[in-house]
Design a protein around this motif. Structure first.
Motif, mmCIF file in Angstrom:
data_model
loop_
_atom_site.group_PDB
_atom_site.id
_atom_site.type_symbol
_atom_site.label_atom_id
_atom_site.label_comp_id
_atom_site.label_asym_id
_atom_site.label_seq_id
_atom_site.Cartn_x
_atom_site.Cartn_y
_atom_site.Cartn_z
ATOM 1 N N LEU A 233 -9.484 5.157 -14.902
ATOM 2 C CA LEU A 233 -9.955 6.448 -15.436
ATOM 3 C C LEU A 233 -9.416 6.717 -16.830
ATOM 4 O O LEU A 233 -10.108 7.263 -17.678
ATOM 5 C CB LEU A 233 -9.558 7.584 -14.499
ATOM 6 C CG LEU A 233 -10.555 7.888 -13.389
ATOM 7 C CD1 LEU A 233 -10.158 9.168 -12.667
ATOM 8 C CD2 LEU A 233 -12.000 7.979 -13.891
ATOM 9 N N ASN A 234 -8.143 6.318 -17.072
ATOM 10 C CA ASN A 234 -7.565 6.506 -18.411
ATOM 11 C C ASN A 234 -8.434 5.843 -19.464
ATOM 12 O O ASN A 234 -8.742 6.428 -20.507
ATOM 13 C CB ASN A 234 -6.168 5.880 -18.491
ATOM 14 C CG ASN A 234 -5.125 6.743 -17.811
ATOM 15 O OD1 ASN A 234 -5.334 7.945 -17.646
ATOM 16 N ND2 ASN A 234 -4.022 6.130 -17.410
ATOM 17 N N PHE A 347 -13.368 -2.186 -3.316
ATOM 18 C CA PHE A 347 -12.165 -2.238 -2.486
ATOM 19 C C PHE A 347 -10.923 -1.675 -3.202
ATOM 20 O O PHE A 347 -10.261 -0.764 -2.700
ATOM 21 C CB PHE A 347 -11.900 -3.685 -2.034
ATOM 22 C CG PHE A 347 -10.614 -3.846 -1.284
ATOM 23 C CD1 PHE A 347 -10.554 -3.587 0.079
ATOM 24 C CD2 PHE A 347 -9.443 -4.228 -1.933
ATOM 25 C CE1 PHE A 347 -9.349 -3.722 0.765
ATOM 26 C CE2 PHE A 347 -8.242 -4.359 -1.250
ATOM 27 C CZ PHE A 347 -8.199 -4.107 0.107
ATOM 28 N N ASP A 348 -10.620 -2.200 -4.393
ATOM 29 C CA ASP A 348 -9.352 -1.838 -5.039
ATOM 30 C C ASP A 348 -9.325 -0.365 -5.448
ATOM 31 O O ASP A 348 -8.351 0.337 -5.185
ATOM 32 C CB ASP A 348 -9.115 -2.736 -6.271
ATOM 33 C CG ASP A 348 -9.069 -4.191 -5.884
ATOM 34 O OD1 ASP A 348 -7.988 -4.717 -5.609
ATOM 35 O OD2 ASP A 348 -10.149 -4.826 -5.831
ATOM 36 N N LEU A 349 -10.417 0.088 -6.085
ATOM 37 C CA LEU A 349 -10.416 1.493 -6.529
ATOM 38 C C LEU A 349 -10.321 2.433 -5.334
ATOM 39 O O LEU A 349 -9.603 3.433 -5.364
ATOM 40 C CB LEU A 349 -11.676 1.793 -7.354
ATOM 41 C CG LEU A 349 -11.719 1.203 -8.769
ATOM 42 C CD1 LEU A 349 -13.024 1.573 -9.465
ATOM 43 C CD2 LEU A 349 -10.536 1.679 -9.615
ATOM 44 N N LYS A 350 -11.028 2.089 -4.260
ATOM 45 C CA LYS A 350 -10.991 2.970 -3.068
ATOM 46 C C LYS A 350 -9.594 2.998 -2.471
ATOM 47 O O LYS A 350 -9.105 4.042 -2.043
ATOM 48 C CB LYS A 350 -11.999 2.475 -2.030
ATOM 49 C CG LYS A 350 -13.413 2.959 -2.322
ATOM 50 C CD LYS A 350 -14.176 3.165 -1.031
ATOM 51 C CE LYS A 350 -15.435 3.983 -1.291
ATOM 52 N NZ LYS A 350 -16.626 3.343 -0.719
ATOM 53 N N PHE A 355 -4.378 5.729 -1.471
ATOM 54 C CA PHE A 355 -2.912 5.738 -1.494
ATOM 55 C C PHE A 355 -2.332 6.718 -2.511
ATOM 56 O O PHE A 355 -1.228 7.221 -2.327
ATOM 57 C CB PHE A 355 -2.367 4.321 -1.770
ATOM 58 C CG PHE A 355 -2.307 3.481 -0.518
ATOM 59 C CD1 PHE A 355 -3.472 2.976 0.050
ATOM 60 C CD2 PHE A 355 -1.095 3.210 0.096
ATOM 61 C CE1 PHE A 355 -3.428 2.210 1.208
ATOM 62 C CE2 PHE A 355 -1.042 2.444 1.252
ATOM 63 C CZ PHE A 355 -2.205 1.937 1.805
ATOM 64 N N SER A 356 -3.074 6.999 -3.587
ATOM 65 C CA SER A 356 -2.524 7.903 -4.614
ATOM 66 C C SER A 356 -2.967 9.345 -4.382
ATOM 67 O O SER A 356 -2.373 10.277 -4.912
ATOM 68 C CB SER A 356 -2.993 7.466 -6.005
ATOM 69 O OG SER A 356 -4.390 7.664 -6.130
ATOM 70 N N GLY A 357 -4.035 9.503 -3.624
ATOM 71 C CA GLY A 357 -4.580 10.844 -3.426
ATOM 72 C C GLY A 357 -5.317 11.349 -4.664
ATOM 73 O O GLY A 357 -5.713 12.501 -4.743
ATOM 74 N N LYS A 358 -5.500 10.485 -5.676
ATOM 75 C CA LYS A 358 -6.217 10.889 -6.908
ATOM 76 C C LYS A 358 -7.629 10.316 -6.856
ATOM 77 O O LYS A 358 -7.822 9.159 -6.464
ATOM 78 C CB LYS A 358 -5.513 10.328 -8.158
ATOM 79 C CG LYS A 358 -4.040 10.631 -8.232
ATOM 80 C CD LYS A 358 -3.791 11.942 -8.920
ATOM 81 C CE LYS A 358 -2.381 12.475 -8.748
ATOM 82 N NZ LYS A 358 -1.288 11.579 -8.556
ATOM 83 N N LYS A 359 -8.564 11.144 -7.298
ATOM 84 C CA LYS A 359 -9.954 10.718 -7.265
ATOM 85 C C LYS A 359 -10.198 9.648 -8.346
ATOM 86 O O LYS A 359 -9.926 9.883 -9.528
ATOM 87 C CB LYS A 359 -10.830 11.942 -7.543
ATOM 88 C CG LYS A 359 -12.182 11.843 -6.928
ATOM 89 C CD LYS A 359 -12.853 13.196 -6.988
ATOM 90 C CE LYS A 359 -14.341 13.021 -6.842
ATOM 91 N NZ LYS A 359 -15.066 14.226 -7.091
ATOM 92 N N LEU A 360 -10.684 8.494 -7.948
ATOM 93 C CA LEU A 360 -10.961 7.448 -8.935
ATOM 94 C C LEU A 360 -12.465 7.162 -8.929
ATOM 95 O O LEU A 360 -12.904 6.092 -8.510
ATOM 96 C CB LEU A 360 -10.176 6.169 -8.591
ATOM 97 C CG LEU A 360 -8.664 6.225 -8.783
ATOM 98 C CD1 LEU A 360 -8.012 4.913 -8.383
ATOM 99 C CD2 LEU A 360 -8.309 6.548 -10.231
ATOM 100 N N ASN A 370 -21.672 11.057 -8.480
ATOM 101 C CA ASN A 370 -20.351 10.418 -8.526
ATOM 102 C C ASN A 370 -20.337 9.224 -7.597
ATOM 103 O O ASN A 370 -20.904 9.281 -6.507
ATOM 104 C CB ASN A 370 -19.290 11.387 -7.988
ATOM 105 C CG ASN A 370 -18.836 12.345 -9.049
ATOM 106 O OD1 ASN A 370 -18.434 11.938 -10.143
ATOM 107 N ND2 ASN A 370 -18.919 13.629 -8.735
ATOM 108 N N TYR A 371 -19.677 8.181 -8.008
ATOM 109 C CA TYR A 371 -19.458 7.068 -7.072
ATOM 110 C C TYR A 371 -18.242 6.262 -7.496
ATOM 111 O O TYR A 371 -17.736 6.402 -8.621
ATOM 112 C CB TYR A 371 -20.693 6.162 -6.950
ATOM 113 C CG TYR A 371 -21.200 5.581 -8.257
ATOM 114 C CD1 TYR A 371 -20.567 4.494 -8.862
ATOM 115 C CD2 TYR A 371 -22.337 6.130 -8.876
ATOM 116 C CE1 TYR A 371 -21.050 3.968 -10.048
ATOM 117 C CE2 TYR A 371 -22.825 5.608 -10.061
ATOM 118 C CZ TYR A 371 -22.167 4.523 -10.642
ATOM 119 O OH TYR A 371 -22.626 4.003 -11.821
ATOM 120 N N THR A 372 -17.790 5.402 -6.580
ATOM 121 C CA THR A 372 -16.715 4.458 -6.909
ATOM 122 C C THR A 372 -17.395 3.182 -7.409
ATOM 123 O O THR A 372 -18.172 2.569 -6.675
ATOM 124 C CB THR A 372 -15.879 4.128 -5.651
ATOM 125 O OG1 THR A 372 -15.485 5.356 -5.055
ATOM 126 C CG2 THR A 372 -14.664 3.298 -5.998
#
Ligand code: GAP
Length: 524
Positions: A233-234, A347-350, A355-360, A370-372
């Motif tokens: 996201l950054n 897989f990785d982004l989800k 684990f982070s609780g942050k929306k990616l 919106n989608y991953t």
């Protein structure tokens, strides 16, 4: 396997390793303390060659693609990263010890080595039959119909599928049974006295200074890719990127490999060059094909022939991948993985989101949702590429010596754009001050543009050989004629052609012939 001038493949490999050390390409790490297994240092020429390969990769990925951005993430990452990515629980190799020799092996590698021996038997039968039948020989038909060979082929198939099952189902007992049933012996001691197969995590860990105990446990990253995922996201926001877009980075990775052998092929500390391409779900196969083609083109552009590169589809897909292929190179020890191209789904982004609780997630304005994103990854080891290039470039050929007699020379036929030293300036003789002065002044002017060397020691023939051995594509010789008309001789490493040039032309000619631009342009 025999090569020209009677060098066989294992001798060739040994020669490459000792050549690398002798000329300052690669040294064993901390050698004065007898080295550290599977860790290496790059010497003066190795550093230049490695930098050039990295630059070629970087420019081809980042500079030539307007939608790929660079990143340089830290080696240390929050420990949760590795829990999310699955590395803490699943980045394991099946390990087996021999009780007599006390040697440790990867169970799957022992089985693969066993399969390789059967494959060699097949190759032997095939080449015998090909000689016997000449033009009428059809390899596939022969393999299917010849009783002994078809039995070998069937056995290989059965062993491969049982091994794949054991690996997929994490059936360690099954792997052990397979090793015992195949009567595989320790390659060093010949003993068959094996322990059970156990899982071994490949991540190195260390301790964060300010936190005690388990909370301070940090891992050295085993791949650079996770630094890209957590920054997805950054980068997307700061570059205002629209999908599809990619993030590329190069950097060190660490793996506690059980068997680390074959020089810099499998190391415990190595460098990766990775790129994650974020795409719309459902469109990943289109980009997977694009990256397969582009990456193969990248390898071929370095002059590596088609016969030394091949795609190898993964027999077993990792749980997060829906397609995966390796680009394999024909190393002196056979075809082995050089680069991986993986369609890694979301897989990785989800997982990082979970684990982070942050929306990616990504907002796709065109689709208004919106989608991953899905990810297609290209991942290549810089050290492995270095070894591939060196293995391909290292040659012994016959050239005429000063008296016109044939002599063997050792030459590194590296692509000029990647060669560590682009040109050497050589006065014809050392003890003529006008010559050395002129040669030095040419060298002092060229060094602003290229990595070049000045050499006045020994006879000119020996100096040419020294430059051939480190892969310098051009030598500029300053002779007595140069004093009269400001011309020099330009000698080309591979063809040995010599051309007379005015000094004012030298820089332009070397630039054109050794420029990375030419290599990059050939990718279009
Ligand atoms: N992010 C995906 C990934 O790391 P990988 O197949 O495990 O995939 C990618 O590694 C590439 O990294 C390999 O194709 C190889 O070139 C290089 N590599 C992996 N392990 C290595 C090691 N122990 N030593 C040197 N290079 C290695």
């Amino acid at each position: 396997m025999q090569l020209k001038y009677g060098i066989n493949m294992s001798d060739l490999f040994k020669n490459i390793v000792s050549h690398s050390k002798e000329y300052g390409f690669v040294f064993p790490s901390s050698e004065i303390y007898d080295g550290l297994s599977a860790v290496y240092d790059y010497g003066p020429l190795g550093t230049l060659l490695k930098n050039n390969i990295r630059e070629y990769w970087w420019k081809s990925m980042v500079q030539l693609h307007d939608n790929i951005h660079g990143l340089d993430a830290a080696i240390f990452m929050a420990p949760k990263t590795w829990k999310a990515s699955g590395h803490v629980d699943a980045f394991m190799d099946p390990l087996i010890d021999n009780k007599d020799s006390k040697k440790r092996y990867r169970a799957d590698v022992l089985i693969e080595d066993y399969l390789e021996k059967i494959e060699k038997k097949i190759d032997k039968e095939v080449s015998k039959a090909a000689k016997r039948f000449g033009d009428d020989f059809v390899e596939e038909k022969f393999k299917a119909e010849h009783p002994r060979v078809s039995r070998y082929v069937q056995t290989i198939g059965e062993i491969k599928s049982e091994m794949a099952r054991c690996l997929n189902e994490n059936d360690l007992k099954g792997l052990g049974t397979l090793i015992n049933e195949l009567d595989i012996a320790d390659p060093v001691s010949g003993s068959r006295n094996w322990t059970e197969v156990r899982q071994f995590n490949l991540m190195f860990s260390t301790q964060h200074g300010s936190l005690a105990g388990g909370d301070g446990k940090l891992y050295l990253r085993p791949e650079t890719a996770q630094g890209i995922f957590v920054n997805f996201l950054n980068v997307a926001n700061t570059t205002r990127s629209r999908i599809p877009f990619g993030i590329a980075q190069t950097g060190k990775a660490f793996r506690n490999e059980i068997i680390a052998r074959q020089f810099i092929f499998r190391m415990r500390e190595f460098e990766q060059m990775e790129m994650q391409y974020f795409v719309r779900p459902g469109e990943e196969m289109k980009y997977y094909e694009y990256w397969k083609d582009f990456r193969m083109k990248w390898h071929r552009a370095m002059g590596i022939p088609e016969s030394k590169l091949r795609f190898h589809l993964h027999d077993n897909l990792a749980h997060y991948a829906n397609a995966a292929v390796d680009i394999e190179f024909d190393f002196p020890f056979g075809f082995k993985e050089l680069e991986g191209i993986h369609s890694r789904t979301d897989f990785d982004l989800k997982k990082h989101q979970e684990f982070s609780g942050k929306k990616l997630q990504y907002f796709d304005a065109e689709l208004n949702k919106n989608y991953t994103p899905y990810v297609v990854e290209t991942s290549i080891g810089l050290d492995r590429m270095f070894l591939a290039l060196l293995s391909h470039a290292y040659q012994e050929d016959e050239v005429p010596d000063a008296d016109g007699k044939a002599s063997t020379r050792l030459v590194l036929k590296l692509p000029p754009a990647l060669a560590p030293v682009k040109c050497a300036v050589l006065p014809l003789v050392k003890n003529k001050e006008e010559l050395t002065e002129k040669a030095r002044s040419i060298f002092n002017s060229l060094r602003f543009s290229f990595d070049c060397q000045y050499d006045e020691k020994d006879a000119i023939g020996r100096r040419y050989r020294r430059q051939d051995a480190i892969g310098t594509p051009y030598c500029i010789t300053v002779d007595f004629e140069s004093l009269e008309d400001d011309s020099v001789t330009l000698r080309e490493r591979d063809s040995l052609e010599q051309q007379r040039l005015h000094i004012s032309e030298v820089e332009g000619v070397i630039r054109e012939k050794t420029s990375l631009n030419t290599l990059l342009r050939s990718l279009q």
